[in-house]
Design a protein around this motif. Structure first.
Motif, short mmCIF file in Angstrom:
data_model
loop_
_atom_site.label_atom_id
_atom_site.label_comp_id
_atom_site.label_asym_id
_atom_site.label_seq_id
_atom_site.Cartn_x
_atom_site.Cartn_y
_atom_site.Cartn_z
N ALA A 4 0.84 -1.19 0.00
CA ALA A 4 0.00 0.00 0.00
C ALA A 4 0.88 1.24 0.00
N THR A 5 0.37 2.32 -0.57
CA THR A 5 1.11 3.59 -0.60
C THR A 5 0.27 4.69 0.01
N GLN A 6 0.92 5.79 0.34
CA GLN A 6 0.21 6.97 0.83
C GLN A 6 0.81 8.22 0.20
N ALA A 7 -0.01 9.26 0.13
CA ALA A 7 0.43 10.51 -0.48
C ALA A 7 1.51 11.16 0.37
N LEU A 8 2.40 11.88 -0.31
CA LEU A 8 3.54 12.51 0.36
C LEU A 8 3.71 13.93 -0.16
N LEU A 9 3.76 14.89 0.77
CA LEU A 9 4.01 16.29 0.39
C LEU A 9 5.49 16.60 0.42
N GLY A 10 6.22 16.00 1.36
CA GLY A 10 7.66 16.21 1.42
C GLY A 10 8.08 17.35 2.31
N VAL A 11 7.33 17.59 3.40
CA VAL A 11 7.70 18.63 4.36
C VAL A 11 7.78 18.03 5.75
N ALA A 59 -5.13 10.60 -2.75
CA ALA A 59 -4.39 9.50 -3.36
C ALA A 59 -3.00 9.97 -3.79
N PRO A 60 -2.01 9.10 -3.73
CA PRO A 60 -0.69 9.46 -4.26
C PRO A 60 -0.79 9.88 -5.72
N ARG A 98 -0.94 32.56 -0.37
CA ARG A 98 -0.71 32.15 -1.75
C ARG A 98 -1.22 30.73 -1.92
N THR A 99 -1.85 30.45 -3.05
CA THR A 99 -2.36 29.10 -3.33
C THR A 99 -1.62 28.53 -4.53
N VAL A 100 -1.13 27.30 -4.37
CA VAL A 100 -0.39 26.63 -5.45
C VAL A 100 -1.00 25.27 -5.72
N GLN A 101 -0.83 24.80 -6.95
CA GLN A 101 -1.27 23.46 -7.34
C GLN A 101 -0.12 22.50 -7.10
N VAL A 102 -0.38 21.44 -6.35
CA VAL A 102 0.67 20.49 -5.99
C VAL A 102 0.30 19.10 -6.48
N THR A 103 1.25 18.43 -7.14
CA THR A 103 1.10 17.02 -7.48
C THR A 103 1.78 16.21 -6.39
N LEU A 104 1.00 15.52 -5.59
CA LEU A 104 1.53 14.82 -4.43
C LEU A 104 2.42 13.66 -4.83
N GLY A 105 3.41 13.40 -4.00
CA GLY A 105 4.28 12.25 -4.21
C GLY A 105 3.68 10.99 -3.61
N SER A 106 4.49 9.96 -3.52
CA SER A 106 4.02 8.66 -3.04
C SER A 106 5.11 7.97 -2.26
N LYS A 107 4.72 7.23 -1.22
CA LYS A 107 5.68 6.39 -0.51
C LYS A 107 4.95 5.17 0.03
N PRO A 108 5.66 4.05 0.17
CA PRO A 108 5.02 2.85 0.71
C PRO A 108 4.61 3.06 2.16
N PRO A 119 4.58 1.92 5.80
CA PRO A 119 5.38 0.97 6.57
C PRO A 119 4.48 -0.06 7.25
N PRO A 120 4.98 -1.28 7.51
CA PRO A 120 4.16 -2.29 8.18
C PRO A 120 3.61 -1.75 9.50
N GLY A 121 2.30 -1.91 9.69
CA GLY A 121 1.66 -1.42 10.90
C GLY A 121 1.35 0.05 10.86
N GLY A 122 1.76 0.78 9.80
CA GLY A 122 1.54 2.22 9.75
C GLY A 122 0.54 2.66 8.76
#
Length: 200
Positions: free
Chosen positions: A103-110, A168-169, A185-195, A197-200
């Motif tokens: 499974a993956t989850q969306a990632l902003l990177g901050v 969704a990622p 300010r408002t920006v359009q962001v394409t979210l990243g993705s990461k697996p 973790p087990p149990g998370g």
């Protein structure tokens, strides 16, 4: 809420949904793991053995998957604060597990603080931005305070994490932020993705 608390299969409890999109930190020191849920809050009794069972509405439609409770003491029983993962998120995760086994989850990177003085501001303060991340590509700088994600108001670091994970990622979302001495300010962001973790 349907489940098998204490091994009693087919147990059904009922209650009121009091909040949607509730940021909830589940797990913690006792489990050695912690995650943030974008949850449905209900006072339907959810006890150990209910996790993974459905939360249904009055028409019998599954609206969430029972995931966590708030409890006091060592017994870990229901005190009327139960949380479920919204069904659209659960379906996406299930489809990924069936197709890929991961499974993956969306990632902003901050990096955002979830306590201390920064927790008292109206929004989520960005401490750091990962190079090449979705946030970096959208131009969100360190020191910015994120106030909205997809039109949803953000009032804490936990709130930001939950809001991002509700998407969704690789999806696109509008993020509003402010910087000291400047307006929003408002920006359009394409979210990243990461697996996930087990149990998370």
């Amino acid at each position: 809420a349907v489940g098998s608390p204490l091994g009693l299969s087919g147990t059904v409890t009922y209650g009121i949904v009091s909040a949607l999109n509730r940021p909830v930190s589940a797990g913690g020191p006792s489990t050695g793991q912690s995650t943030v849920l974008n949850a449905i809050q209900t006072d339907a009794a959810i006890n150990p053995g209910n996790s993974g069972g459905p939360l249904v509405d009055m028409q019998g439609r599954v609206v969430g998957i029972n995931s966590a409770i708030a409890s006091t003491g060592r017994q870990g029983g229901s005190i009327g604060l139960g949380f479920a993962m919204p069904i659209d998120q659960a379906e996406r995760v299930a489809q990924e597990l069936i197709a890929d086994g991961v499974a993956t989850q969306a990632l902003l990177g901050v990096t955002v603080p979830t306590g201390g003085p920064a927790a008292n501001i109206d929004g989520a303060m960005v401490q750091d931005v990962a190079p090449g991340s979705a946030a970096a590509q959208a131009g969100i700088p360190p020191g910015a305070v994120i106030t909205q994600v997809g039109g949803r108001r953000i009032d804490s670091g936990f709130g930001l994490v939950a809001a991002i994970r509700s998407h969704a990622p690789d999806s696109q979302v509008e993020i509003t932020y402010r910087q000291q001495g400047e307006g929003e300010r408002t920006v359009q962001v394409t979210l990243g993705s990461k697996p996930v973790p087990p149990g998370g």
